[in-house]
Every structure is written in structure tokens, then in C-alpha cells.
Design a protein around this motif. Sequence first.
Motif, PDB file in Angstrom:
ATOM      1  N   ARG A 154      51.253  -7.307  45.968  1.00  0.00           N
ATOM      2  CA  ARG A 154      49.964  -7.590  46.012  1.00  0.00           C
ATOM      3  C   ARG A 154      50.136  -9.391  46.039  1.00  0.00           C
ATOM      4  O   ARG A 154      49.389 -10.266  46.981  1.00  0.00           O
ATOM      5  CB  ARG A 154      48.827  -7.011  45.057  1.00  0.00           C
ATOM      6  CG  ARG A 154      48.196  -5.654  45.261  1.00  0.00           C
ATOM      7  CD  ARG A 154      47.350  -5.721  44.221  1.00  0.00           C
ATOM      8  NE  ARG A 154      47.498  -5.808  42.735  1.00  0.00           N
ATOM      9  CZ  ARG A 154      48.502  -4.422  42.412  1.00  0.00           C
ATOM     10  NH1 ARG A 154      48.236  -2.829  43.189  1.00  0.00           N
ATOM     11  NH2 ARG A 154      48.325  -4.792  41.282  1.00  0.00           N
ATOM     12  N   HIS A 155      50.835 -10.175  45.344  1.00  0.00           N
ATOM     13  CA  HIS A 155      51.123 -11.394  45.186  1.00  0.00           C
ATOM     14  C   HIS A 155      51.479 -11.719  46.086  1.00  0.00           C
ATOM     15  O   HIS A 155      51.370 -13.168  46.752  1.00  0.00           O
ATOM     16  CB  HIS A 155      52.197 -11.767  43.804  1.00  0.00           C
ATOM     17  CG  HIS A 155      52.343 -12.906  43.636  1.00  0.00           C
ATOM     18  ND1 HIS A 155      51.226 -13.106  42.496  1.00  0.00           N
ATOM     19  CD2 HIS A 155      53.932 -13.174  43.800  1.00  0.00           C
ATOM     20  CE1 HIS A 155      52.219 -14.469  42.891  1.00  0.00           C
ATOM     21  NE2 HIS A 155      53.649 -14.784  43.265  1.00  0.00           N
ATOM     22  N   ALA A 177      51.126 -10.526  48.980  1.00  0.00           N
ATOM     23  CA  ALA A 177      50.663 -10.422  50.473  1.00  0.00           C
ATOM     24  C   ALA A 177      49.378 -11.823  50.261  1.00  0.00           C
ATOM     25  O   ALA A 177      48.880 -12.547  51.635  1.00  0.00           O
ATOM     26  CB  ALA A 177      49.352  -8.446  50.281  1.00  0.00           C
ATOM     27  N   GLY A 178      48.596 -11.696  49.136  1.00  0.00           N
ATOM     28  CA  GLY A 178      47.947 -12.969  48.772  1.00  0.00           C
ATOM     29  C   GLY A 178      48.414 -14.383  49.313  1.00  0.00           C
ATOM     30  O   GLY A 178      47.620 -15.933  49.624  1.00  0.00           O
ATOM     31  N   GLN A 179      49.651 -14.511  49.850  1.00  0.00           N
ATOM     32  CA  GLN A 179      50.458 -15.518  49.901  1.00  0.00           C
ATOM     33  C   GLN A 179      50.459 -15.953  51.231  1.00  0.00           C
ATOM     34  O   GLN A 179      51.330 -16.676  51.674  1.00  0.00           O
ATOM     35  CB  GLN A 179      51.877 -15.922  48.901  1.00  0.00           C
ATOM     36  CG  GLN A 179      51.388 -15.879  47.699  1.00  0.00           C
ATOM     37  CD  GLN A 179      53.134 -16.401  46.454  1.00  0.00           C
ATOM     38  OE1 GLN A 179      53.961 -16.162  47.333  1.00  0.00           O
ATOM     39  NE2 GLN A 179      53.307 -16.781  45.941  1.00  0.00           N
ATOM     40  N   ASP A 201      50.800 -15.673  55.236  1.00  0.00           N
ATOM     41  CA  ASP A 201      49.859 -15.102  56.493  1.00  0.00           C
ATOM     42  C   ASP A 201      49.962 -13.814  57.162  1.00  0.00           C
ATOM     43  O   ASP A 201      49.618 -13.718  57.595  1.00  0.00           O
ATOM     44  CB  ASP A 201      49.412 -16.320  56.808  1.00  0.00           C
ATOM     45  CG  ASP A 201      48.346 -17.479  56.736  1.00  0.00           C
ATOM     46  OD1 ASP A 201      47.743 -17.351  55.452  1.00  0.00           O
ATOM     47  OD2 ASP A 201      48.225 -18.535  56.684  1.00  0.00           O
ATOM     48  N   HIS A 246      50.332 -11.889  33.628  1.00  0.00           N
ATOM     49  CA  HIS A 246      50.777 -10.764  34.665  1.00  0.00           C
ATOM     50  C   HIS A 246      51.523  -9.847  33.810  1.00  0.00           C
ATOM     51  O   HIS A 246      52.483 -10.452  32.657  1.00  0.00           O
ATOM     52  CB  HIS A 246      51.605 -11.196  35.474  1.00  0.00           C
ATOM     53  CG  HIS A 246      50.849 -12.304  36.518  1.00  0.00           C
ATOM     54  ND1 HIS A 246      49.687 -12.327  37.683  1.00  0.00           N
ATOM     55  CD2 HIS A 246      51.175 -13.492  37.018  1.00  0.00           C
ATOM     56  CE1 HIS A 246      49.591 -12.581  37.960  1.00  0.00           C
ATOM     57  NE2 HIS A 246      50.818 -13.988  37.813  1.00  0.00           N
TER      58      HIS A 246
END
Length: 383
Positions: free
Chosen positions: A263-264, A266-268, A270, A345
Amino acid sequence: MELGLDPRQEDARSTAARLGRTLLAPDAARFDRDGGYPIDTLRALGREGLLGINIPKAYGGRAAGVVAYVAAVRELAAHCAATTVGMMVTNMVAEAIAKYGDDAQKDAYLRPITAGQWPAAGFSLSEPGSGSDAASLRTTAVRDGDHYVLDGTKAWVTSGGYAGVYLVMARTDPEQRSRGISAFLVEPETPGFEVARAEEKLGQHASATTQLVFDGCRVPAANRLGPEGIGFKIAMNSLDGGRVGVSAQAIGVATAAAAAATRHLAGQMDDLAADHADRQRELADCATEIDAAWLLCLRAAALKDAGKPLTREAAMSKLFCTEMAHRVCERALRIFGADGISGAHPIERYLRDVRVTRIYEGTSEVQRIVIARETLRLMARQA
Ligand code: CAA
């Protein structure tokens, strides 16, 4: 080997997933920070049939088997490994009572466990002077009429101070090594029984880990589990199953760590595929190793469900799953960078919590001894 879950197994898994989300997850960080023991949560796990997953229905168990058990453990451990170890040891002790106990012992001890009347049951083998070499334990149990008198100190007892009953291994014959050990069901109210030092630990803070002191502790002879002299075999047999549970626990933590890292990332990103080959490799290795570990764990669980020997496969599973889980948590922490070591976290908790899975219920070195011995035996049989 069937890889999917049948309805009974799926019911145990989905129940654990629901309770993990609703009961374990909300408290995990607080227990980790402040300590304490999740007594209400463990009782709730009992009421929902998760403290006797492989126990016959006649004794209030779920009778869902070992694959169901590991599926449930994996789900719970993804939320709080520390609460889960209390649940695991309780299931292990309940299984020992169901397997080796007489009718009176099963009647007296299984229902309070499976109903969640007690939050936990305890398993007491290690001592301050004997961990890996379990057969060298020094706590004695001397027969005195219709009692045994127990003297000695036990160590690293999960749920110490909270368990409704403890399965205690003690020496009944000083002339013998492993064959001189017997198993006893000890109630905490017994005079001469005391919960002593609580350990301060790296992780799994919501799991009370204590010493137990026996000082002239008179335990009824009726509370001996199985005949005299088979206590070491009861312990080893219980740990075969316990090690499959620890495998699933480690996989649960690794799964949570890998999911958080994914998730981490994926947020960073593109485009994950484009210019993050090193991160992509980390994620691929995590996912592959988790699945490989789960297959080893399922194989050992299926063997136990089939009533087949599993000593070698349980040790392989524990060795691989726990070492894998540590690697995955390390990778996840790297992916988070500096944020990974902050309390913001759960990654740093995962890493602290997972470390002991390589130690308890037999260190990785012990698992290698067991695997090597059993492999040599297997080859000798096949020759
Ligand atoms: N199942 C049944 N019987 C077994 C067995 C098994 N898996 N393994 C061994 N035995 C029997 C043997 O057949 C042998 O019986 P006989 O005398 O009749 O031949 C007897 O037990 C002795 O066996 P070994 O000679 O192999 O015993 P050993 O002293 O060499 O033990 C060992 C070797 C494997 C290292 C063992 O001591 C061991 O497993 N140590 C680790 C202990 C451990 O895991 N402790 C964890 C405690 S609980 C905990 O961690 C805390 C918690 O609650 C979470």
C-alpha cells in the motif's frame, strides 16, 4: 492435497478474520505500548469457538481440524501476534488434554477452555536452566500418597497469571532423562503455586510471559496427564502441532507487513512496473515466499489432520515460515524507509513481534536438529 478450504475450515477462517478486524486490531497498538493482557478478547475468541478449533464438539470444541486452525491463526496474527499466541497455546494444551486425558480430566478442563470461561491455558516446559535441551528440566514431582509434590521453577510461560490450567512437565524419575518426565494439569489456586517474574520482552507485549514457581505444590495424582514417564512425549507431540501454529502466526504477520509495504509503495508510484525495479523485486519476493511458506504450513497441517506423523514437516514449516516472516518484515521496513521505525506505522511492531517466532516452541537451530534427525531416519527406512 486439497488447497482450498472446505466450509468448516472457511467458517473458522472467516470468524477469525472478523474477530481479528473487530477485536484484535483496535487494541493491538495500545497493548503493544502500554502492556496489559487481552483477557476479554481471548474470552470472546473462546465463545466464538477459536480456543478449541481441533477439539471434539462433545467438549464444546469446533471439531474443524488443523487446516482450519492454521487458517484462523494466520488471520488473527495479521492483526495482533501477541493476542494470537495466547490463543495458540490454549488450543495446544486443549488438544493435549483431549488426546491424553481421561474422561474426568476432559470433563473438568476442556469445557472451561472451549467456552472461554478461562481466557487461556498455559504450557510449561522450559526452565531458567533448560530451554532447547528440554529433557534436562529439573522441576521435580515426588509421589506422596494420592498427590505429587512439585518443586522447581519454570520459565517463559505464555499467559502466566491468567491461565485457568497449566500443563506442567516435571521429573518423576531422577534416574532417567526424557523417560523420567511426567505431565501434570495444575490449577493456579493450588497451594505452593506462584506466578513469579513477568518478562520484559522485545515484542508481543500483549502476551503475559512469566516464570512459575512450585514450592511444595501438592497436585492430586488424578491430575497427572497420561502414565508416568510420558510427559516428554506429550510435550514433543504437542509442540509438533504447536510449531505448525507458529508457522501460521509468522505468515500472518508477514502478510500484514507485505500488505502495508505494498500500500505504501502504491501510494508513491504512478507506474509500479516502470522505474522501480528494485522495489518491485522486493514485493515479488515477499509474495512468493509467503505463498511458499503457506504451502509448507498447509502440508504439515494436512498431515496432522490425516493422523500421520508430522514431526519433520512441522519443523520444516516452522523453520522456513518464521525465517521468511522475519525477512519479509525487514523488507517491509526498508520499503517504508525512516518512517518504518516510527510508531506511526505498525511495521516496527511487526518486526519486533515476529522475532520471537524464531525462538519459541523450538529455535530455528532446534528445528534444524529435528529435520536432520528425521531425514536421516527417513533415509534409513528407505534404504
Ligand atoms: N513426538 C513424540 N515423541 C517424541 C518426539 C515427537 N515429536 N520427539 C522425540 N520424542 C521422543 C523420542 O521418541 C524419544 O522417546 P524414547 O525414549 O522412547 O526413544 C524421546 O522423546 C527422547 O527423544 P530425543 O532423544 O530426540 O530427545 P532429545 O533430548 O534429543 O530432544 C530436541 C531433542 C528435539 C532438541 C528437544 O529437546 C526439543 O524439541 N527442544 C526444544 C523445546 C521447545 O520447543 N521448547 C519450547 C517450549 S514452549 C514455548 O516456547 C513457550 C510458549 O508457550 C510459546
